[in-house]
Design a protein around this motif. Structure first.
Motif, short mmCIF file in Angstrom:
data_model
loop_
_atom_site.label_atom_id
_atom_site.label_comp_id
_atom_site.label_asym_id
_atom_site.label_seq_id
_atom_site.Cartn_x
_atom_site.Cartn_y
_atom_site.Cartn_z
N TYR A 188 41.03 38.28 13.80
CA TYR A 188 40.34 37.08 13.35
C TYR A 188 40.41 35.95 14.39
O TYR A 188 39.53 35.09 14.46
CB TYR A 188 40.94 36.57 12.03
N LEU A 189 41.50 35.93 15.19
CA LEU A 189 41.68 34.86 16.16
C LEU A 189 40.57 34.84 17.20
O LEU A 189 40.20 33.76 17.69
CB LEU A 189 43.05 35.00 16.84
N LYS A 190 40.06 36.00 17.57
CA LYS A 190 38.97 36.05 18.55
C LYS A 190 37.77 35.26 18.05
O LYS A 190 37.17 34.48 18.80
CB LYS A 190 38.58 37.50 18.83
N SER A 191 37.42 35.47 16.80
CA SER A 191 36.28 34.76 16.24
C SER A 191 36.54 33.26 16.16
O SER A 191 35.64 32.45 16.45
CB SER A 191 35.97 35.30 14.84
N ILE A 192 37.76 32.88 15.78
CA ILE A 192 38.09 31.47 15.64
C ILE A 192 38.04 30.76 16.98
O ILE A 192 37.46 29.67 17.11
CB ILE A 192 39.47 31.32 14.98
N VAL A 193 38.62 31.37 18.02
CA VAL A 193 38.61 30.76 19.35
C VAL A 193 37.20 30.70 19.91
O VAL A 193 36.77 29.66 20.46
CB VAL A 193 39.55 31.53 20.31
N ALA A 194 36.45 31.79 19.77
CA ALA A 194 35.07 31.80 20.25
C ALA A 194 34.24 30.74 19.54
O ALA A 194 33.42 30.04 20.16
CB ALA A 194 34.45 33.19 20.04
N GLY A 195 34.46 30.59 18.25
CA GLY A 195 33.72 29.59 17.50
C GLY A 195 34.08 28.18 17.90
O GLY A 195 33.19 27.32 18.04
N GLY A 196 35.36 27.92 18.10
CA GLY A 196 35.79 26.58 18.50
C GLY A 196 35.24 26.16 19.85
O GLY A 196 34.76 25.03 20.02
N LEU A 197 35.30 27.07 20.83
CA LEU A 197 34.77 26.76 22.16
C LEU A 197 33.26 26.55 22.12
O LEU A 197 32.73 25.62 22.75
CB LEU A 197 35.13 27.89 23.13
N SER A 198 32.56 27.39 21.38
CA SER A 198 31.10 27.26 21.29
C SER A 198 30.71 25.97 20.58
O SER A 198 29.74 25.31 20.95
CB SER A 198 30.52 28.47 20.55
N PHE A 199 31.47 25.61 19.56
CA PHE A 199 31.20 24.38 18.82
C PHE A 199 31.35 23.16 19.74
O PHE A 199 30.52 22.24 19.73
CB PHE A 199 32.15 24.26 17.63
N SER A 207 16.36 23.58 16.26
CA SER A 207 15.73 24.68 17.00
C SER A 207 16.28 24.84 18.42
O SER A 207 16.13 25.91 19.02
CB SER A 207 14.21 24.49 17.06
N VAL A 208 16.92 23.81 18.95
CA VAL A 208 17.48 23.90 20.30
C VAL A 208 18.99 24.18 20.26
O VAL A 208 19.48 25.10 20.91
CB VAL A 208 17.21 22.59 21.09
N ILE A 209 19.72 23.40 19.49
CA ILE A 209 21.18 23.50 19.50
C ILE A 209 21.67 24.78 18.83
O ILE A 209 22.59 25.44 19.34
CB ILE A 209 21.80 22.27 18.80
N ALA A 210 21.09 25.16 17.71
CA ALA A 210 21.56 26.35 16.99
C ALA A 210 21.47 27.62 17.83
O ALA A 210 22.46 28.38 17.92
CB ALA A 210 20.79 26.51 15.68
N PRO A 211 20.33 27.92 18.48
CA PRO A 211 20.28 29.13 19.31
C PRO A 211 21.27 29.11 20.47
O PRO A 211 21.88 30.14 20.80
CB PRO A 211 18.83 29.15 19.82
N LEU A 212 21.45 27.94 21.10
CA LEU A 212 22.41 27.86 22.21
C LEU A 212 23.83 28.13 21.74
O LEU A 212 24.60 28.82 22.41
CB LEU A 212 22.32 26.47 22.86
N PHE A 213 24.18 27.60 20.57
CA PHE A 213 25.49 27.88 20.02
C PHE A 213 25.69 29.37 19.77
O PHE A 213 26.73 29.95 20.11
CB PHE A 213 25.70 27.10 18.71
#
Length: 513
Positions: free
Chosen positions: A437-448, A468-474
């Motif tokens: 689960y930590l992989k998803s949490i870290v990836a999400g935090g950095l992308s956010f 339409s711009v920010i969501a796809p980039l995230f």
């Protein structure tokens, strides 16, 4: 059987991948269509008439759960069991019995709702126009209930495509078309309710047709049905309470807002709740796991069940986390899509989205308990969570309006999932969480963080342009980081099986040509 690994193809993972592929594709389309209907209703009729529609829709969904009488769980559990035993007579008897009981109850409840609509509209909600909305919705109840039971029966054969075709594509598409048609001819929100009733009737016809496709002996009189009434009702009766209470959690929040506030507030609150529910499509994509739980449990393969439960829960969390973080980042812009008057519901959207994320992280706890004979645990947990939701709604909504409703709904949802999570661990020895689960949490935090910086610097207009711009980039950054951090053996097996299921039809077409 040992746990799934990369050296041996696991048929359960393959079915999960195939079912998730079909369901996620259909759920994506279905949520887009249903979301488009909500936006259209908001734009065409405004928050007040949308609120009337939502109140009527909420009542009819609660009535549908009552009419199903928990038979959705019973029919999946026993048809799946009788299928492994190759017992067509009991399979036929179980399906027919579930359909007839549900139909009879739905007709009775529809009659009560039709003649009691005036009382509910005038005395409970103080919205006279709601009476007509409720009566139109009441007409659709028998069709809705029979459709749902028939589609649950198809899932017992470990296939999701028929449920996906009807619930996520064909019925909502017809509903959307009819909503536009009735609006163009000048109807008020009553036209939208009529569109729902007609599309549901059409969905019922398709559901019965598909059920006969997956189980050709459904209407075969040469196979005398064996009705295991006690077994079916014994498994279903406790679930009618839990299933009803699950819906009541939403119903209480919406209804209390309707009682203490206005129809306009209901419309805004519903827009936030429906948007927050988008993340549930990820966990819902793995509904095919439900009959697998029954199958593995009955075969005594608990280690295999444990491994699959961990993987399914983590996959659901990974997808839901992405949706949650996008929602938090763009909450105001998302609500603006409905219209300027809906922006005030952004904080409700964030609060309920957090509860939905926790729900996804725990996996199919309620279904795991129901499929293994622990229906009463689910019933008691749901009753407790619902009681807490009712009490908190009654206190918070009069004082804080839709914000109080959002807090109450999130609290009851979180409580229910926490109780069922620990119940699954106690009774079945299953636990979803691990270091993956930590992989998803870290990836999400950095992308956010990266997406937040972009949103702060780019000169984007509020609403759709920003989304339409920010969501796809995230999402691109999040996916890339997950790959960089490394995929687990379970991840690779799921993706390999998913890709194989996608390529298989193409290979057949190529050979045919």
């Amino acid at each position: 059987m040992s746990a799934p690994n990369t050296n041996r193809r696991d048929p359960y993972v393959e079915r999960l991948a195939r079912g998730a592929g079909i369901t996620s594709f259909g759920s994506g389309i279905g949520h887009i269509l249903n979301y488009a209907i909500q936006i259209l209703l908001a734009q065409m009729y405004g928050a007040t008439q949308l609120g009337l529609y939502v109140l009527g829709f909420t009542v009819i969904r609660v009535a549908d759960i009552l009419a199903q009488f928990g038979l959705s769980s019973g029919v999946v559990r026993y048809v799946a069991q009788y299928r492994t035993e190759n017992d067509s007579a009991r399979m036929r008897g179980t399906i027919l019995l579930a359909l007839w009981i549900a139909f009879a109850l739905s007709v009775a409840l529809a009659t009560l709702l039709f003649f009691g609509a005036g009382f509910l509209a005038d005395r409970v909600f103080s919205e006279p126009l709601l009476a007509t909305v409720l009566r139109l919705f009441a007409v659709s109840l028998p069709f809705l209930t029979v459709m749902n039971i028939a589609l649950w029966a198809t899932q017992a054969f470990q296939t999701m495509k028929y449920t996906t075709y009807v619930q996520e594509i064909q019925r909502p598409l017809l509903n959307l078309v009819l909503v536009v048609v009735f609006y163009l001819v000048g109807s008020q929100v009553f036209g939208a309710v009529l569109a729902y009733a007609i599309s549901t009737a059409a969905g019922t016809v398709l559901a019965i047709y598909y059920l006969k496709q997956v189980f050709p002996r459904l209407l075969d009189r040469s196979v005398p049905p064996i009705f295991e009434t006690r077994a079916l009702l014994g498994a279903s009766a406790p679930m009618v309470v839990s299933n009803s209470m699950l819906r009541v959690n939403d119903w209480v929040a919406v209804s209390v807002v309707g009682i203490f506030a206005t129809a306009e507030s209901v419309g805004i609150f519903n827009a936030a709740v429906r948007t927050a529910a988008v993340s549930s499509i990820v966990l819902g994509a793995f509904r095919i796991f439900t009959p697998m739980i029954s199958d593995l449990y009955n075969r005594g393969k608990m280690q295999h069940l444990s491994d699959l439960y961990k993987n399914v829960s983590r996959w659901a969390f990974t997808g839901s986390l992405a949706i949650f973080l996008v929602t938090v980042l763009l909450a105001k812009d998302i609500m603006l899509v409905f219209g300027p008057q809906f922006v005030g519901g952004w904080i409700v959207l964030v609060i309920i989205s957090g509860a939905q994320l926790f729900n996804s992280s725990t996996g199919h706890t309620g279904r795991a308990l129901a499929m293994t004979g622990h229906q009463r645990v689910v019933m008691l947990a749901t009753l407790g969570a619902t009681a807490a939701g009712i009490a908190s709604s009654a206190v918070l909504v009069p004082a804080y309006g839709i914000l109080g409703g959002g807090v109450a709904l999130a609290a009851s949802t979180t409580l229910l999932n926490a109780v069922t999570l620990f119940s699954v661990r106690r009774h079945l020895g299953l636990w979803p969480y691990n270091r993956e689960y930590l992989k998803s949490i870290v990836a999400g935090g950095l992308s956010f963080a990266g997406a937040y910086l972009l949103q702060s610097t780019l000169p984007l207009a509020a609403g759709i342009p920003t989304v339409s711009v920010i969501a796809p980039l995230f999402l691109i950054a999040y996916t890339a980081l997950l790959v960089i951090f490394g995929l687990s053996p379970g991840d690779r097996q799921l993706l390999t099986s998913f890709w194989a299921s996608v390529r298989r039809p193409r290979l057949r077409e190529a050979r045919a040509t």
